[in-house]
Design a protein around this motif. Structure first.
Motif, PDB file in Angstrom:
ATOM      1  N   MET A  18       0.824  -1.206   0.000  1.00 31.72           N
ATOM      2  CA  MET A  18       0.000   0.000   0.000  1.00 31.72           C
ATOM      3  C   MET A  18       0.861   1.260   0.000  1.00 31.72           C
ATOM      4  O   MET A  18       0.547   2.262  -0.629  1.00 31.72           O
ATOM      5  CB  MET A  18      -0.923  -0.003   1.224  1.00 31.72           C
ATOM      6  N   THR A  19       2.012   1.207   0.724  1.00 34.84           N
ATOM      7  CA  THR A  19       2.929   2.344   0.738  1.00 34.84           C
ATOM      8  C   THR A  19       3.480   2.603  -0.654  1.00 34.84           C
ATOM      9  O   THR A  19       3.587   3.748  -1.100  1.00 34.84           O
ATOM     10  CB  THR A  19       4.076   2.095   1.723  1.00 34.84           C
ATOM     11  N   ASP A  20       3.824   1.516  -1.362  1.00 32.93           N
ATOM     12  CA  ASP A  20       4.335   1.658  -2.726  1.00 32.93           C
ATOM     13  C   ASP A  20       3.285   2.285  -3.631  1.00 32.93           C
ATOM     14  O   ASP A  20       3.586   3.188  -4.423  1.00 32.93           O
ATOM     15  CB  ASP A  20       4.740   0.296  -3.285  1.00 32.93           C
ATOM     16  N   LEU A  21       2.036   1.837  -3.522  1.00 32.71           N
ATOM     17  CA  LEU A  21       0.969   2.390  -4.344  1.00 32.71           C
ATOM     18  C   LEU A  21       0.719   3.856  -4.005  1.00 32.71           C
ATOM     19  O   LEU A  21       0.435   4.678  -4.883  1.00 32.71           O
ATOM     20  CB  LEU A  21      -0.312   1.583  -4.154  1.00 32.71           C
ATOM     21  N   GLY A  22       0.837   4.185  -2.728  1.00 34.09           N
ATOM     22  CA  GLY A  22       0.676   5.576  -2.323  1.00 34.09           C
ATOM     23  C   GLY A  22       1.754   6.467  -2.918  1.00 34.09           C
ATOM     24  O   GLY A  22       1.484   7.598  -3.332  1.00 34.09           O
ATOM     25  N   THR A  23       2.975   5.947  -2.977  1.00 30.91           N
ATOM     26  CA  THR A  23       4.074   6.711  -3.590  1.00 30.91           C
ATOM     27  C   THR A  23       3.823   6.908  -5.077  1.00 30.91           C
ATOM     28  O   THR A  23       3.996   8.014  -5.609  1.00 30.91           O
ATOM     29  CB  THR A  23       5.405   5.962  -3.387  1.00 30.91           C
ATOM     30  N   VAL A  24       3.424   5.842  -5.760  1.00 30.56           N
ATOM     31  CA  VAL A  24       3.126   5.937  -7.190  1.00 30.56           C
ATOM     32  C   VAL A  24       2.031   6.969  -7.435  1.00 30.56           C
ATOM     33  O   VAL A  24       2.143   7.834  -8.320  1.00 30.56           O
ATOM     34  CB  VAL A  24       2.709   4.565  -7.758  1.00 30.56           C
ATOM     35  N   TYR A  25       0.980   6.895  -6.641  1.00 36.60           N
ATOM     36  CA  TYR A  25      -0.159   7.814  -6.818  1.00 36.60           C
ATOM     37  C   TYR A  25       0.249   9.260  -6.563  1.00 36.60           C
ATOM     38  O   TYR A  25      -0.125  10.169  -7.323  1.00 36.60           O
ATOM     39  CB  TYR A  25      -1.302   7.416  -5.882  1.00 36.60           C
ATOM     40  N   ALA A  26       1.028   9.491  -5.513  1.00 34.25           N
ATOM     41  CA  ALA A  26       1.424  10.859  -5.161  1.00 34.25           C
ATOM     42  C   ALA A  26       2.269  11.487  -6.264  1.00 34.25           C
ATOM     43  O   ALA A  26       2.057  12.645  -6.647  1.00 34.25           O
ATOM     44  CB  ALA A  26       2.187  10.853  -3.838  1.00 34.25           C
ATOM     45  N   ILE A  27       3.219  10.749  -6.797  1.00 35.90           N
ATOM     46  CA  ILE A  27       4.085  11.291  -7.841  1.00 35.90           C
ATOM     47  C   ILE A  27       3.309  11.436  -9.153  1.00 35.90           C
ATOM     48  O   ILE A  27       3.473  12.417  -9.888  1.00 35.90           O
ATOM     49  CB  ILE A  27       5.327  10.402  -8.026  1.00 35.90           C
ATOM     50  N   TRP A  28       2.442  10.464  -9.445  1.00 37.18           N
ATOM     51  CA  TRP A  28       1.583  10.561 -10.636  1.00 37.18           C
ATOM     52  C   TRP A  28       0.715  11.812 -10.569  1.00 37.18           C
ATOM     53  O   TRP A  28       0.613  12.571 -11.547  1.00 37.18           O
ATOM     54  CB  TRP A  28       0.707   9.318 -10.736  1.00 37.18           C
ATOM     55  N   LEU A  29       0.096  12.059  -9.418  1.00 38.39           N
ATOM     56  CA  LEU A  29      -0.786  13.215  -9.260  1.00 38.39           C
ATOM     57  C   LEU A  29       0.002  14.518  -9.357  1.00 38.39           C
ATOM     58  O   LEU A  29      -0.466  15.501  -9.943  1.00 38.39           O
ATOM     59  CB  LEU A  29      -1.513  13.131  -7.920  1.00 38.39           C
ATOM     60  N   ARG A  30       1.205  14.528  -8.824  1.00 37.48           N
ATOM     61  CA  ARG A  30       2.049  15.722  -8.910  1.00 37.48           C
ATOM     62  C   ARG A  30       2.368  16.046 -10.368  1.00 37.48           C
ATOM     63  O   ARG A  30       2.311  17.207 -10.777  1.00 37.48           O
ATOM     64  CB  ARG A  30       3.344  15.496  -8.119  1.00 37.48           C
TER      65      ARG A  30
ATOM     66  N   GLY B 151       5.701   6.090 -10.703  1.00 35.91           N
ATOM     67  CA  GLY B 151       4.885   7.288 -10.593  1.00 35.91           C
ATOM     68  C   GLY B 151       5.258   8.330 -11.630  1.00 35.91           C
ATOM     69  O   GLY B 151       4.389   8.956 -12.253  1.00 35.91           O
ATOM     70  N   LYS B 152       6.566   8.520 -11.814  1.00 37.33           N
ATOM     71  CA  LYS B 152       7.046   9.492 -12.806  1.00 37.33           C
ATOM     72  C   LYS B 152       6.656   9.057 -14.213  1.00 37.33           C
ATOM     73  O   LYS B 152       6.198   9.875 -15.028  1.00 37.33           O
ATOM     74  CB  LYS B 152       8.570   9.599 -12.686  1.00 37.33           C
ATOM     75  N   LEU B 153       6.836   7.773 -14.522  1.00 39.20           N
ATOM     76  CA  LEU B 153       6.506   7.260 -15.846  1.00 39.20           C
ATOM     77  C   LEU B 153       5.011   7.359 -16.126  1.00 39.20           C
ATOM     78  O   LEU B 153       4.593   7.860 -17.184  1.00 39.20           O
ATOM     79  CB  LEU B 153       6.966   5.805 -15.965  1.00 39.20           C
ATOM     80  N   LEU B 154       4.196   6.898 -15.197  1.00 40.90           N
ATOM     81  CA  LEU B 154       2.749   6.909 -15.414  1.00 40.90           C
ATOM     82  C   LEU B 154       2.197   8.329 -15.461  1.00 40.90           C
ATOM     83  O   LEU B 154       1.263   8.613 -16.215  1.00 40.90           O
ATOM     84  CB  LEU B 154       2.055   6.110 -14.317  1.00 40.90           C
ATOM     85  N   GLY B 155       2.787   9.235 -14.662  1.00 41.28           N
ATOM     86  CA  GLY B 155       2.347  10.624 -14.706  1.00 41.28           C
ATOM     87  C   GLY B 155       2.622  11.246 -16.065  1.00 41.28           C
ATOM     88  O   GLY B 155       1.741  11.871 -16.668  1.00 41.28           O
ATOM     89  N   GLY B 156       3.840  11.067 -16.568  1.00 39.96           N
ATOM     90  CA  GLY B 156       4.183  11.613 -17.876  1.00 39.96           C
ATOM     91  C   GLY B 156       3.365  10.981 -18.991  1.00 39.96           C
ATOM     92  O   GLY B 156       2.917  11.667 -19.922  1.00 39.96           O
ATOM     93  N   ALA B 157       3.146   9.663 -18.917  1.00 34.81           N
ATOM     94  CA  ALA B 157       2.373   8.974 -19.950  1.00 34.81           C
ATOM     95  C   ALA B 157       0.909   9.399 -19.932  1.00 34.81           C
ATOM     96  O   ALA B 157       0.269   9.512 -20.987  1.00 34.81           O
ATOM     97  CB  ALA B 157       2.485   7.461 -19.757  1.00 34.81           C
ATOM     98  N   THR B 158       0.368   9.648 -18.738  1.00 40.94           N
ATOM     99  CA  THR B 158      -1.024  10.102 -18.638  1.00 40.94           C
ATOM    100  C   THR B 158      -1.199  11.467 -19.292  1.00 40.94           C
ATOM    101  O   THR B 158      -2.138  11.692 -20.062  1.00 40.94           O
ATOM    102  CB  THR B 158      -1.463  10.172 -17.168  1.00 40.94           C
ATOM    103  N   VAL B 159      -0.283  12.380 -18.981  1.00 44.35           N
ATOM    104  CA  VAL B 159      -0.349  13.716 -19.582  1.00 44.35           C
ATOM    105  C   VAL B 159      -0.210  13.628 -21.098  1.00 44.35           C
ATOM    106  O   VAL B 159      -0.948  14.280 -21.857  1.00 44.35           O
ATOM    107  CB  VAL B 159       0.752  14.620 -18.991  1.00 44.35           C
ATOM    108  N   ALA B 160       0.723  12.811 -21.577  1.00 42.12           N
ATOM    109  CA  ALA B 160       0.936  12.661 -23.016  1.00 42.12           C
ATOM    110  C   ALA B 160      -0.300  12.067 -23.705  1.00 42.12           C
ATOM    111  O   ALA B 160      -0.676  12.493 -24.799  1.00 42.12           O
ATOM    112  CB  ALA B 160       2.160  11.786 -23.277  1.00 42.12           C
ATOM    113  N   THR B 161      -0.934  11.108 -23.055  1.00 39.82           N
ATOM    114  CA  THR B 161      -2.142  10.504 -23.628  1.00 39.82           C
ATOM    115  C   THR B 161      -3.270  11.527 -23.715  1.00 39.82           C
ATOM    116  O   THR B 161      -3.988  11.607 -24.716  1.00 39.82           O
ATOM    117  CB  THR B 161      -2.597   9.302 -22.786  1.00 39.82           C
ATOM    118  N   LEU B 162      -3.419  12.322 -22.661  1.00 37.79           N
ATOM    119  CA  LEU B 162      -4.471  13.347 -22.657  1.00 37.79           C
ATOM    120  C   LEU B 162      -4.238  14.374 -23.761  1.00 37.79           C
ATOM    121  O   LEU B 162      -5.168  14.772 -24.459  1.00 37.79           O
ATOM    122  CB  LEU B 162      -4.523  14.039 -21.295  1.00 37.79           C
ATOM    123  N   GLN B 163      -2.979  14.789 -23.931  1.00 39.33           N
ATOM    124  CA  GLN B 163      -2.700  15.768 -24.978  1.00 39.33           C
ATOM    125  C   GLN B 163      -2.876  15.160 -26.363  1.00 39.33           C
ATOM    126  O   GLN B 163      -3.356  15.821 -27.287  1.00 39.33           O
ATOM    127  CB  GLN B 163      -1.285  16.324 -24.806  1.00 39.33           C
TER     128      GLN B 163
END
Length: 265
Positions: free
Chosen positions: A1-13, A111-123
């Motif tokens: 759960m801690t790992d998922l929380g880290t992924v989510y926090a960095i993704w959201l940032r 988190g960094k990868l998924l955050g960047g990929a999410t933004v790229a997909t949206l654009q």
């Protein structure tokens, strides 16, 4: 759960940071309009009427033909920004703080990868709004399939941008190297001109320079754009099985490369 929380926090940032950047959002809106509405519609008469071979082989307007390629271009530009963001975070100490914390390094990377990929997909998906203007009718099934392929492209190029950024120490060096790699990969992907699929390789060499035919055929971006064309306008220049194979293998390989480079820091 801690790992998922880290992924989510960095993704959201990453997501919030990109949404607050009006320059990125403006470019993401204006780039498709420039390509589809101006180049696409403006060059359609020459694409269909001026070259009888193109009319026979590609029974679409130029706007329809480049529509999937412009979506990939939007994704590629946004993915490069994730590399810039990574250098920025390293330059101003964010990575030092986050890596000194108990947060696991794989979770930080994810988190960094998924955050960047999410933004790229949206654009990249913003161009789907222009589908009616380009005369590209998309059903719900086609739209979902297109979004899935754009997400694959986003994962691949965000991984590539992170791998490059891990090696770079300055914004200027990253920008020069990324453009020198990404722009040729895009333009040599049959993105703005078609290769006649009814011709053999030997016949294509009679129409195009041999080096260009070779570059287009070995370029993995060629098959990503071709897969998106298959979904959006029901047209392919290459074997659809090869398109899907590249779409499955390329992101996995680049993610492994990016993770290895990320761990070197």
């Amino acid at each position: 759960m801690t790992d998922l929380g880290t992924v989510y926090a960095i993704w959201l940032r990453e997501l919030k940071h990109s949404l607050r950047d009006t320059g990125q959002l403006t470019g993401a809106f204006l780039r498709p309009i420039l390509w589809v509405m101006i180049f696409g519609i403006g060059l359609t008469p020459y694409f269909r009427g001026g070259f009888t071979e193109a009319t026979f082989v590609v029974p679409f307007t130029y706007a329809q033909f480049i529509f999937p390629a412009v979506a990939v271009l939007n994704v590629m530009y946004a993915s490069v920004q994730s590399g810039v963001s990574m250098i920025w975070d390293r330059e101003f100490g964010f990575f030092r703080e986050i890596l000194a914390s108990p947060a696991p390094r794989p979770a930080v990377f994810a988190g960094k990868l998924l955050g960047g990929a999410t933004v790229a997909t949206l654009q990249g998906s913003l161009i789907l709004i222009l589908a009616p203007a380009a005369d590209v009718p998309l059903s719900w099934h086609q739209t979902l399939a297109a979004l899935g392929l754009l997400a694959v492209v986003a994962l691949a190029f965000t991984s590539l941008a992170m791998a490059i950024a891990s090696r770079m120490v300055s914004f200027q060096g990253f920008g020069v190297f990324a453009n020198a790699l990404i722009l040729p990969a895009y333009f040599l992907a049959s993105s703005i001109f078609p290769l006649d699929p009814s011709l053999s390789v030997e016949q294509q060499i009679l129409v195009f320079p041999p080096w260009m035919v070779f570059a287009v055929r070995v370029n993995p971006v060629t098959y990503l754009i071709d897969a998106l064309r298959m979904v959006s306008i029901r047209y392919t220049q290459f074997d659809p099985r090869l398109d899907l194979a590249v779409a499955g293998i390329l992101p996995a390989v680049l993610m492994l490369v990016a993770y290895r480079e990320f761990n070197r820091r």
